[in-house]
Enzyme design. Structure first.
Site, PDB file in Angstrom:
ATOM      1  N   TYR A   1      20.296 -47.013 -33.842  1.00 14.26           N
ATOM      2  CA  TYR A   1      20.936 -46.678 -32.561  1.00 14.26           C
ATOM      3  C   TYR A   1      21.703 -47.868 -32.001  1.00 14.26           C
ATOM      4  O   TYR A   1      22.762 -47.715 -31.392  1.00 14.26           O
ATOM      5  CB  TYR A   1      19.888 -46.193 -31.548  1.00 14.26           C
ATOM      6  CG  TYR A   1      19.321 -44.832 -31.905  1.00 14.26           C
ATOM      7  CD1 TYR A   1      20.000 -43.663 -31.553  1.00 14.26           C
ATOM      8  CD2 TYR A   1      18.129 -44.708 -32.601  1.00 14.26           C
ATOM      9  CE1 TYR A   1      19.495 -42.413 -31.889  1.00 14.26           C
ATOM     10  CE2 TYR A   1      17.611 -43.468 -32.946  1.00 14.26           C
ATOM     11  CZ  TYR A   1      18.298 -42.323 -32.593  1.00 14.26           C
ATOM     12  OH  TYR A   1      17.812 -41.090 -32.924  1.00 14.26           O
TER      13      TYR A   1
ATOM     14  N   ARG B   1      12.133 -34.981 -13.457  1.00 13.40           N
ATOM     15  CA  ARG B   1      13.335 -35.603 -14.005  1.00 13.40           C
ATOM     16  C   ARG B   1      14.445 -35.555 -12.962  1.00 13.40           C
ATOM     17  O   ARG B   1      15.183 -36.514 -12.779  1.00 13.40           O
ATOM     18  CB  ARG B   1      13.714 -34.845 -15.273  1.00 13.40           C
ATOM     19  CG  ARG B   1      15.018 -35.158 -15.880  1.00 13.40           C
ATOM     20  CD  ARG B   1      14.881 -36.317 -16.851  1.00 13.40           C
ATOM     21  NE  ARG B   1      15.969 -36.275 -17.805  1.00 13.40           N
ATOM     22  CZ  ARG B   1      17.233 -36.504 -17.511  1.00 13.40           C
ATOM     23  NH1 ARG B   1      17.588 -36.773 -16.285  1.00 13.40           N
ATOM     24  NH2 ARG B   1      18.155 -36.448 -18.448  1.00 13.40           N
TER      25      ARG B   1
ATOM     26  N   ARG C   1       6.446 -35.602 -28.364  1.00 14.80           N
ATOM     27  CA  ARG C   1       7.308 -35.201 -27.244  1.00 14.80           C
ATOM     28  C   ARG C   1       6.633 -34.170 -26.333  1.00 14.80           C
ATOM     29  O   ARG C   1       7.303 -33.297 -25.781  1.00 14.80           O
ATOM     30  CB  ARG C   1       8.631 -34.619 -27.738  1.00 14.80           C
ATOM     31  CG  ARG C   1       9.589 -35.628 -28.293  1.00 14.80           C
ATOM     32  CD  ARG C   1      10.251 -36.412 -27.158  1.00 14.80           C
ATOM     33  NE  ARG C   1      11.170 -37.394 -27.697  1.00 14.80           N
ATOM     34  CZ  ARG C   1      12.471 -37.153 -27.873  1.00 14.80           C
ATOM     35  NH1 ARG C   1      12.992 -36.009 -27.522  1.00 14.80           N
ATOM     36  NH2 ARG C   1      13.226 -38.089 -28.385  1.00 14.80           N
TER      37      ARG C   1
ATOM     38  N   ARG D   1      11.296 -31.578 -21.736  1.00 14.98           N
ATOM     39  CA  ARG D   1      12.082 -30.572 -21.019  1.00 14.98           C
ATOM     40  C   ARG D   1      11.617 -29.143 -21.191  1.00 14.98           C
ATOM     41  O   ARG D   1      12.072 -28.257 -20.472  1.00 14.98           O
ATOM     42  CB  ARG D   1      13.553 -30.686 -21.435  1.00 14.98           C
ATOM     43  CG  ARG D   1      14.250 -31.872 -20.802  1.00 14.98           C
ATOM     44  CD  ARG D   1      15.566 -32.164 -21.472  1.00 14.98           C
ATOM     45  NE  ARG D   1      15.310 -32.560 -22.855  1.00 14.98           N
ATOM     46  CZ  ARG D   1      16.258 -32.924 -23.716  1.00 14.98           C
ATOM     47  NH1 ARG D   1      17.511 -32.920 -23.356  1.00 14.98           N
ATOM     48  NH2 ARG D   1      15.934 -33.276 -24.944  1.00 14.98           N
TER      49      ARG D   1
ATOM     50  N   ASP E   1      10.470 -44.645 -24.029  1.00 17.32           N
ATOM     51  CA  ASP E   1      11.374 -44.330 -25.137  1.00 17.32           C
ATOM     52  C   ASP E   1      11.396 -45.505 -26.092  1.00 17.32           C
ATOM     53  O   ASP E   1      11.137 -46.651 -25.694  1.00 17.32           O
ATOM     54  CB  ASP E   1      12.794 -44.041 -24.631  1.00 17.32           C
ATOM     55  CG  ASP E   1      13.603 -43.314 -25.696  1.00 17.32           C
ATOM     56  OD1 ASP E   1      13.481 -42.085 -25.799  1.00 17.32           O
ATOM     57  OD2 ASP E   1      14.327 -43.985 -26.466  1.00 17.32           O
TER      58      ASP E   1
HETATM   59  O1  CP3 Z   1       6.043 -37.176 -24.950  1.00 20.54           O
HETATM   60  C1  CP3 Z   1       6.296 -38.103 -25.738  1.00 20.54           C
HETATM   61  O2  CP3 Z   1       6.340 -37.952 -26.980  1.00 20.54           O
HETATM   62  C2  CP3 Z   1       6.464 -39.507 -25.190  1.00 20.54           C
HETATM   63  C3  CP3 Z   1       7.777 -39.922 -24.868  1.00 20.54           C
HETATM   64  C4  CP3 Z   1       8.838 -40.153 -25.938  1.00 20.54           C
HETATM   65  C5  CP3 Z   1      10.210 -39.912 -25.673  1.00 20.54           C
HETATM   66  N1  CP3 Z   1      10.948 -40.376 -26.721  1.00 20.54           N
HETATM   67  C6  CP3 Z   1      10.711 -39.300 -24.451  1.00 20.54           C
HETATM   68  C7  CP3 Z   1      12.076 -38.737 -24.439  1.00 20.54           C
HETATM   69  C8  CP3 Z   1       8.760 -40.703 -27.219  1.00 20.54           C
HETATM   70  C9  CP3 Z   1       7.540 -41.089 -28.025  1.00 20.54           C
HETATM   71  C10 CP3 Z   1      10.112 -40.848 -27.691  1.00 20.54           C
HETATM   72  C11 CP3 Z   1      10.446 -41.451 -28.992  1.00 20.54           C
HETATM   73  C12 CP3 Z   1      11.855 -41.466 -29.425  1.00 20.54           C
HETATM   74  N2  CP3 Z   1      12.981 -41.667 -28.667  1.00 20.54           N
HETATM   75  C13 CP3 Z   1      12.247 -41.381 -30.781  1.00 20.54           C
HETATM   76  C14 CP3 Z   1      11.325 -41.268 -31.963  1.00 20.54           C
HETATM   77  C15 CP3 Z   1      10.782 -39.906 -32.119  1.00 20.54           C
HETATM   78  C16 CP3 Z   1      11.795 -38.839 -32.444  1.00 20.54           C
HETATM   79  O3  CP3 Z   1      11.938 -37.917 -31.626  1.00 20.54           O
HETATM   80  O4  CP3 Z   1      12.439 -38.925 -33.503  1.00 20.54           O
HETATM   81  C17 CP3 Z   1      13.659 -41.472 -30.817  1.00 20.54           C
HETATM   82  C18 CP3 Z   1      14.536 -41.400 -32.047  1.00 20.54           C
HETATM   83  C19 CP3 Z   1      14.109 -41.667 -29.475  1.00 20.54           C
HETATM   84  C20 CP3 Z   1      15.495 -41.860 -29.002  1.00 20.54           C
HETATM   85  C21 CP3 Z   1      15.899 -40.729 -28.137  1.00 20.54           C
HETATM   86  N3  CP3 Z   1      15.444 -40.528 -26.845  1.00 20.54           N
HETATM   87  C22 CP3 Z   1      16.791 -39.688 -28.453  1.00 20.54           C
HETATM   88  C23 CP3 Z   1      17.520 -39.518 -29.770  1.00 20.54           C
HETATM   89  C24 CP3 Z   1      16.873 -38.869 -27.332  1.00 20.54           C
HETATM   90  C25 CP3 Z   1      17.786 -37.677 -27.156  1.00 20.54           C
HETATM   91  C26 CP3 Z   1      17.241 -36.452 -27.730  1.00 20.54           C
HETATM   92  C27 CP3 Z   1      16.658 -35.585 -26.658  1.00 20.54           C
HETATM   93  O5  CP3 Z   1      15.614 -34.959 -26.925  1.00 20.54           O
HETATM   94  O6  CP3 Z   1      17.262 -35.500 -25.592  1.00 20.54           O
HETATM   95  C28 CP3 Z   1      15.985 -39.372 -26.361  1.00 20.54           C
HETATM   96  C29 CP3 Z   1      15.729 -38.822 -25.017  1.00 20.54           C
HETATM   97  C30 CP3 Z   1      14.301 -38.519 -24.656  1.00 20.54           C
HETATM   98  N4  CP3 Z   1      13.217 -39.291 -24.973  1.00 20.54           N
HETATM   99  C31 CP3 Z   1      13.860 -37.414 -23.883  1.00 20.54           C
HETATM  100  C32 CP3 Z   1      12.470 -37.549 -23.733  1.00 20.54           C
HETATM  101  C33 CP3 Z   1      11.543 -36.659 -22.956  1.00 20.54           C
HETATM  102  C34 CP3 Z   1      14.750 -36.350 -23.270  1.00 20.54           C
HETATM  103  C35 CP3 Z   1      15.484 -36.970 -22.140  1.00 20.54           C
HETATM  104  C36 CP3 Z   1      15.695 -36.083 -20.934  1.00 20.54           C
HETATM  105  O7  CP3 Z   1      14.742 -35.762 -20.211  1.00 20.54           O
HETATM  106  O8  CP3 Z   1      16.863 -35.774 -20.675  1.00 20.54           O
END
Ligand code: CP3
Length: 341
Positions: A149, A37, A24, A28, A74
């Site tokens: 999910y 964003r 990640r 943010r 994602d």
């Molecule tokens: O920088 C990176 O790692 C690359 C991008 C990336 C994102 N999600 C961006 C993201 C990667 C590799 C993921 C994987 C992901 N997404 C996983 C597996 C890894 C983990 O964290 O367990 C999972 C379970 C998801 C599903 C997901 N996406 C969730 C549960 C959420 C909400 C939690 C949160 O942090 O808000 C997201 C949103 C998400 N994915 C964000 C980002 C940068 C935040 C969204 C925003 O900007 O509002």
């Protein structure tokens, strides 16, 4: 090809200091991410617009010079590409309409590549624009984690809805995992074709399974993805991250055949060293140490470098960085890993 340290480590070499990146790392905690964003409008607009997605992928590389960039996207774009609805709401995370057993037959793998075309374009541009020494990581979610999910329609504390669904509808669930494995393997293959050097499979929820379901729902579909990707690209390294797999980590590595193993922070370092005898490991700093900084951070880093630094190691967190993490702590972590101070 310029030296990409991450690839050397995945090839079994020990490199000191180890290559470093963060799960990640585009997110943010960075003001420049928050700005993009806002401009993009929604999180999915960021993922599906190559101009934005390339830019946010590059942000942490410019700022910190990490050894690897990870495609900005994602794991839930796969169910989205299979025709399920998907929204991200501020503070609520991902939201989907819960999948019913009788809807699994309607999932259409034929639409996956056209839906994901912008992601492939992003990968292509990234490999062109990244520094030669920076590895590019593509990724997908593991079928089990993606299925959790799809079934619950949102994140839950222990993925009980998906576990229950799997027990109540074993055949339908097996076919869901097969569809997800096939679509995910195709997705990774296309990312590799466009220039990804490495791919990572995120199984964030493997820690809630018992022995038999770990084997059937986690190991088997991941092994199938590995098999399909290797059939096409035998030399591209694959990192598996079965978060929370605990006692099952060893079996996971043996049976899936992944090249590198992502470790969460609960894996003891002596157990991690044993796993490292079978190939590279990646991890495993507790992200709350990075939030806290100071001694909590420096001791955590020291322990990992001391415990795992004499074998093939990719330094990383044990899970994603969270929005409240101070940027100065990320800088301090990189300094300590790279310069020992
Ligand atoms: O920088 C990176 O790692 C690359 C991008 C990336 C994102 N999600 C961006 C993201 C990667 C590799 C993921 C994987 C992901 N997404 C996983 C597996 C890894 C983990 O964290 O367990 C999972 C379970 C998801 C599903 C997901 N996406 C969730 C549960 C959420 C909400 C939690 C949160 O942090 O808000 C997201 C949103 C998400 N994915 C964000 C980002 C940068 C935040 C969204 C925003 O900007 O509002």
């Amino acid at each position: 090809m310029a030296e990409r340290k991450l690839l050397d480590v995945l090839d079994g070499k020990t490199i000191s200091p180890p290559p470093i990146w963060m799960m990640r790392q585009a997110g943010r905690y960075l003001p420049e991410y928050r700005e993009m964003r806002k401009r993009a409008g929604s999180f999915l607009d960021l993922c599906y617009n190559p101009d934005f997605a390339v830019e946010v992928t590059l942000q942490p590389i410019r700022r910190f010079g990490f050894d690897a960039a990870i495609l900005f996207s994602d794991i839930l774009v796969i169910p989205h590409a299979l025709g399920r609805d998907l929204r991200f709401e501020e503070g609520a995370g991902p939201l989907m309409t819960p999948l019913r057993a009788d809807e699994i037959g309607n999932l259409d793998i034929g639409t996956v590549h056209s839906h994901l075309q912008p992601v492939y374009e992003t990968v292509h541009r990234l490999r062109r624009d990244l520094p030669a020494e920076t590895a590019l990581i593509g990724f997908c979610g593991a079928p089990w984690t993606v299925a959790t999910y799809m079934i619950a329609g949102r994140g839950t504390p222990d993925q009980a809805p998906a576990r229950l669904f799997g027990h109540r509808h074993p055949e339908a669930f097996a076919s869901l995992l097969e569809i997800l494995a096939a679509a995910s393997a195709d997705y990774l293959i296309r990312q590799i074709e466009e220039g990804a050097d490495v791919v990572q499979i995120f199984d964030s929820w493997s820690g809630v399974l018992d022995q038999a379901t770990f084997e059937n729902w986690c190991v088997r579909p991941v092994a199938e993805i590995v098999r399909r990707v290797r059939q096409k690209y035998p030399d591209v390294p694959i990192i598996g991250f079965p978060k929370g797999a605990g006692w099952f980590y060893r079996e996971y590595r043996q049976k899936t055949g992944v090249t590198g193993l992502g470790l969460d922070w609960t894996v003891p370092l002596d157990a991690a060293r044993e796993l490292q005898a079978g190939g590279a490991v990646q991890g495993n700093l507790d992200p709350t140490r990075l939030i806290a900084g100071g001694r909590a951070l420096s001791e955590g880093i020291e322990n990992i470098l001391g415990g795992l630094g004499s074998g093939p190691l990719i330094f990383n967190l044990g899970h994603g960085i969270t929005p409240e993490t101070p940027i100065e702590h990320v800088e301090a972590m990189i300094r300590q890993v790279r310069e020992g101070k």
